[in-house]
Design a protein around this motif. Structure first.
Motif, mmCIF file in Angstrom:
data_model
loop_
_atom_site.group_PDB
_atom_site.id
_atom_site.type_symbol
_atom_site.label_atom_id
_atom_site.label_comp_id
_atom_site.label_asym_id
_atom_site.label_seq_id
_atom_site.Cartn_x
_atom_site.Cartn_y
_atom_site.Cartn_z
ATOM 1 N N LEU A 1 0.836 -1.214 0.000
ATOM 2 C CA LEU A 1 0.000 0.000 0.000
ATOM 3 C C LEU A 1 0.866 1.258 0.000
ATOM 4 O O LEU A 1 0.582 2.227 -0.715
ATOM 5 C CB LEU A 1 -0.933 -0.002 1.213
ATOM 6 C CG LEU A 1 -1.993 -1.092 1.254
ATOM 7 C CD1 LEU A 1 -2.811 -0.973 2.538
ATOM 8 C CD2 LEU A 1 -2.892 -1.056 0.033
ATOM 9 N N TYR A 2 1.915 1.225 0.811
ATOM 10 C CA TYR A 2 2.821 2.374 0.904
ATOM 11 C C TYR A 2 3.451 2.683 -0.458
ATOM 12 O O TYR A 2 3.462 3.830 -0.901
ATOM 13 C CB TYR A 2 3.898 2.074 1.943
ATOM 14 C CG TYR A 2 4.939 3.146 2.105
ATOM 15 C CD1 TYR A 2 4.674 4.297 2.836
ATOM 16 C CD2 TYR A 2 6.207 2.995 1.537
ATOM 17 C CE1 TYR A 2 5.632 5.279 2.995
ATOM 18 C CE2 TYR A 2 7.165 3.971 1.698
ATOM 19 C CZ TYR A 2 6.882 5.114 2.425
ATOM 20 O OH TYR A 2 7.841 6.082 2.571
ATOM 21 N N CYS A 3 3.966 1.663 -1.117
ATOM 22 C CA CYS A 3 4.602 1.875 -2.421
ATOM 23 C C CYS A 3 3.588 2.311 -3.474
ATOM 24 O O CYS A 3 3.893 3.149 -4.327
ATOM 25 C CB CYS A 3 5.344 0.617 -2.864
ATOM 26 S SG CYS A 3 6.838 0.324 -1.893
ATOM 27 N N GLU A 4 2.391 1.763 -3.395
ATOM 28 C CA GLU A 4 1.374 2.141 -4.380
ATOM 29 C C GLU A 4 1.040 3.621 -4.277
ATOM 30 O O GLU A 4 0.952 4.313 -5.291
ATOM 31 C CB GLU A 4 0.115 1.291 -4.199
ATOM 32 C CG GLU A 4 -0.903 1.543 -5.291
ATOM 33 C CD GLU A 4 -2.071 0.587 -5.239
ATOM 34 O OE1 GLU A 4 -2.853 0.603 -6.198
ATOM 35 O OE2 GLU A 4 -2.210 -0.164 -4.253
ATOM 36 N N ILE A 5 0.862 4.122 -3.072
ATOM 37 C CA ILE A 5 0.508 5.529 -2.935
ATOM 38 C C ILE A 5 1.664 6.441 -3.332
ATOM 39 O O ILE A 5 1.462 7.577 -3.739
ATOM 40 C CB ILE A 5 -0.002 5.867 -1.519
ATOM 41 C CG1 ILE A 5 -0.735 7.189 -1.541
ATOM 42 C CG2 ILE A 5 1.117 5.914 -0.515
ATOM 43 C CD1 ILE A 5 -1.941 7.257 -0.712
ATOM 44 N N ARG A 6 2.879 5.910 -3.277
ATOM 45 C CA ARG A 6 4.053 6.676 -3.703
ATOM 46 C C ARG A 6 4.271 6.567 -5.216
ATOM 47 O O ARG A 6 5.210 7.143 -5.754
ATOM 48 C CB ARG A 6 5.292 6.198 -2.964
ATOM 49 C CG ARG A 6 5.250 6.546 -1.484
ATOM 50 C CD ARG A 6 6.437 6.035 -0.715
ATOM 51 N NE ARG A 6 7.716 6.446 -1.292
ATOM 52 C CZ ARG A 6 8.323 7.612 -1.059
ATOM 53 N NH1 ARG A 6 7.752 8.474 -0.255
ATOM 54 N NH2 ARG A 6 9.482 7.881 -1.609
ATOM 55 N N GLY A 7 3.424 5.809 -5.902
ATOM 56 C CA GLY A 7 3.546 5.672 -7.346
ATOM 57 C C GLY A 7 4.568 4.634 -7.775
ATOM 58 O O GLY A 7 4.913 4.548 -8.953
ATOM 59 N N GLU A 8 5.037 3.818 -6.835
ATOM 60 C CA GLU A 8 6.007 2.767 -7.137
ATOM 61 C C GLU A 8 5.242 1.462 -7.369
ATOM 62 O O GLU A 8 5.263 0.546 -6.548
ATOM 63 C CB GLU A 8 6.996 2.632 -5.980
ATOM 64 C CG GLU A 8 7.780 3.901 -5.727
ATOM 65 C CD GLU A 8 8.620 3.847 -4.465
ATOM 66 O OE1 GLU A 8 9.735 4.382 -4.508
ATOM 67 O OE2 GLU A 8 8.177 3.283 -3.446
ATOM 68 N N ASN A 9 4.549 1.412 -8.497
ATOM 69 C CA ASN A 9 3.597 0.335 -8.735
ATOM 70 C C ASN A 9 4.215 -1.042 -8.891
ATOM 71 O O ASN A 9 3.630 -2.029 -8.456
ATOM 72 C CB ASN A 9 2.706 0.682 -9.930
ATOM 73 C CG ASN A 9 1.796 1.852 -9.616
ATOM 74 O OD1 ASN A 9 1.370 2.037 -8.476
ATOM 75 N ND2 ASN A 9 1.519 2.670 -10.615
ATOM 76 N N ALA A 10 5.386 -1.131 -9.488
ATOM 77 C CA ALA A 10 6.024 -2.450 -9.630
ATOM 78 C C ALA A 10 6.385 -3.016 -8.258
ATOM 79 O O ALA A 10 6.160 -4.201 -7.986
ATOM 80 C CB ALA A 10 7.262 -2.356 -10.520
ATOM 81 N N LYS A 11 6.918 -2.173 -7.383
ATOM 82 C CA LYS A 11 7.230 -2.610 -6.028
ATOM 83 C C LYS A 11 5.952 -2.951 -5.272
ATOM 84 O O LYS A 11 5.903 -3.938 -4.533
ATOM 85 C CB LYS A 11 7.998 -1.521 -5.274
ATOM 86 C CG LYS A 11 9.467 -1.474 -5.595
ATOM 87 C CD LYS A 11 10.168 -0.292 -4.948
ATOM 88 C CE LYS A 11 10.255 -0.404 -3.456
ATOM 89 N NZ LYS A 11 11.058 0.699 -2.864
ATOM 90 N N ALA A 12 4.932 -2.126 -5.448
ATOM 91 C CA ALA A 12 3.657 -2.367 -4.769
ATOM 92 C C ALA A 12 3.095 -3.725 -5.164
ATOM 93 O O ALA A 12 2.670 -4.504 -4.306
ATOM 94 C CB ALA A 12 2.655 -1.259 -5.115
ATOM 95 N N GLU A 13 3.114 -4.015 -6.454
ATOM 96 C CA GLU A 13 2.604 -5.306 -6.931
ATOM 97 C C GLU A 13 3.417 -6.456 -6.342
ATOM 98 O O GLU A 13 2.849 -7.455 -5.885
ATOM 99 C CB GLU A 13 2.650 -5.371 -8.455
ATOM 100 C CG GLU A 13 2.179 -6.696 -9.003
ATOM 101 C CD GLU A 13 2.208 -6.780 -10.518
ATOM 102 O OE1 GLU A 13 1.882 -7.860 -11.043
ATOM 103 O OE2 GLU A 13 2.547 -5.771 -11.186
ATOM 104 N N SER A 14 4.719 -6.322 -6.336
ATOM 105 C CA SER A 14 5.569 -7.384 -5.804
ATOM 106 C C SER A 14 5.265 -7.644 -4.327
ATOM 107 O O SER A 14 5.079 -8.793 -3.912
ATOM 108 C CB SER A 14 7.042 -7.006 -5.986
ATOM 109 O OG SER A 14 7.878 -7.970 -5.400
#
Length: 108
Positions: free
Chosen positions: A61-74
């Motif tokens: 969730l943290y990475c997704e809100i920061r726009g780091e979608n590849a990390k968020a998905e992982s």
């Protein structure tokens, strides 16, 4: 929310006098307040299978809100495939939240 201005000041603080009994959540709140790092939360996740799930879930969730979608998905996919989500935690509604999150994002 603008990822460049994340985390916003005091957005993730609990009301005065309130303390979450789950140790991992203190680190989650610290991360979202900008007082901890991803690594801090990942280390906290080493305590148990449930902590691993929650650390990966909130890192996603943290990475997704920061726009780091590849990390968020992982992170989120690892949360849904871990031993807690596929074993003892299958009845924990938060594991279902993680699975739905992946499905909505077409990450599954």
């Amino acid at each position: 929310m603008d990822p460049a201005n994340f985390p916003p000041p005091k957005m993730m603080s609990l009301p005065p006098g309130v303390k979450d009994r789950r140790k991992i959540m203190a680190t989650v709140y610290s991360l979202f307040r900008g007082e901890a790092t991803e690594n801090d939360l990942a280390k906290q996740g080493l305590q148990s299978q449930a902590d691993e799930f929650y650390s990966l879930f909130y890192l996603g969730l943290y990475c997704e809100i920061r726009g780091e979608n590849a990390k968020a998905e992982s992170y989120m996919r690892k949360a849904t495939m871990g031993p807690y989500a596929t074993g003892a935690g299958q009845r924990d509604y938060m594991t279902a939240v993680a699975r739905v999150h992946c499905k909505v994002r077409n990450w599954s």
